[in-house]
Design an enzyme around this catalytic site. Sequence first.
Site, short mmCIF file in Angstrom:
data_model
loop_
_atom_site.label_atom_id
_atom_site.label_comp_id
_atom_site.label_asym_id
_atom_site.label_seq_id
_atom_site.Cartn_x
_atom_site.Cartn_y
_atom_site.Cartn_z
N CYS A 1 -6.73 -4.86 4.60
CA CYS A 1 -7.67 -4.93 3.49
C CYS A 1 -8.07 -6.36 3.15
O CYS A 1 -9.16 -6.59 2.63
CB CYS A 1 -7.08 -4.24 2.25
N GLU B 1 -4.92 -0.18 -4.82
CA GLU B 1 -5.09 -1.33 -3.92
C GLU B 1 -6.01 -0.87 -2.79
O GLU B 1 -5.57 -0.19 -1.87
CB GLU B 1 -3.72 -1.79 -3.38
#
Length: 491
Positions: free
Chosen positions: A251, A213
């Site tokens: 993110c 991720e």
Amino acid sequence: MEALDGLEQSLTELRQTFTSGRTRDVAWRKDQLRAILKLIDHNEAKINLALHQDLCKHPVEIYRDEIGVVKKSANYSLSCVEKWMAPKKGRIPWLFFPSRGEVLPEPYGLVLIFVAWNFPISLALDPLIGAISAGNTVVIKPSDLSPACSAFLASTIPLYLDPTAVRVIEGGAHVAEQLLQHRWDKIFFTGSHRVGKIVMSAAAKHLTPVTLELGGKCPVIVDTLSDPSEIMVAAKRVAGGKWGPCSGQACIAIDYVLVDRKFAPILIEFLKKIIHQFYGENLKNLKYLSRIVNKHHFARLCSILEDPRVAASIVYGGSLDENNLIIEPTILLDPPLDSEIMTEEIFGPLLPIITLDNIHESIEFINLRPKPLAIYAFTKDEKFKKLVLMETSSGSLTFNDVMVQFLCDELPFGGVGQSGIGRYHGKYSFDTFSHEKAVLYRSFFLELEPRYPPWNEFKLQFLRFAYIFDYFRLLLLLLGRKLQQMFASSH
């Protein structure tokens, strides 16, 4: 916390727990999920304190981005795990009658979860929920950049979860390197591209499957809007998606805005109003903003603004408080595209706005860059929506909102290309930590002789029909064969 010198023994004990079969039992899995819920419920004040110490997060932001996320995921998994565990019927061709097939999810074994510093509670416990639901044993490696949260996880998890199945190992880069030298059955990593490459390289030595991720520069496209109320909604959501999540240190936070040149001044004015409303009007009075994680990252963001070309593009904000590691929400209009702010992930409260002659140019702009973790687009134009959908590639695409896709258990969360490998959340988390084993049951009845030599034209024809599942012609072929044998035997 596990000492590194006892790592071998810890891993041996975790593997023994998995080998015993205890983690495969649905009752054990549900007990652990309930334990996570108890951990959260019993320790909300401690979680708030740890996140305030590490990142100066407000309790409401903490509940929105950390506590609430974990409770939602644990409750969802608790209600679904038994169904997820059940074998799924697999359709088997009639050619193999009598038979039956199924797909059986089975746990990988011992998994390693690397936790990022920006959401150090939810990014530890949310993947853990998936790993436990799938029946694995787990090692959690928190980030040393959020030491208070790391210490909280290390001291609290053993009090609630099965200590023979879940361990927390604290430490910095040296500890992470030591962990990566061992063989794991699955590695789940949340963090930067640079470290992600290191993790993937280490995993390749043992052919260990990985979920990465990562992140990247997530753009938001803002089409021209005429209704002031719609502009206000868009501006709120853009501001919330940039400065709301850990002061842009996320993110899936907005990295930059793409907007029509004529509409840009209107959008900027609305954003200024929203910043005043949400966070305050000057550096000294700022509130509800997380701080930059440490001096190193603060200096990195400052160096971006020190570029004279970038500094000249600031149209709002830009003030710095080095003592408290706070950077004012900052808007930049058309900074140079070759500057660091437009070539590297910002991961902070700086918002570049890039103007275009035509909003449709946004598609080419995005496609000339690495695939982002998320694309956001505010538009009422259905044709333009379809173009963005069909002509761009990203981990996720959200129209007329930002970041809420992360909270939807029925949608997978993950990147593509440089923004990540794999996905999780809800059933996708269970799948990420499971191997789907194909199982076929047959009997000793009805042998398919054409699969064996000696070869002849009849067997070739049989196989041709079999591979296209043409049962009618197979039947005719078999009948013809039978009649031929009967005719031959009568003579």
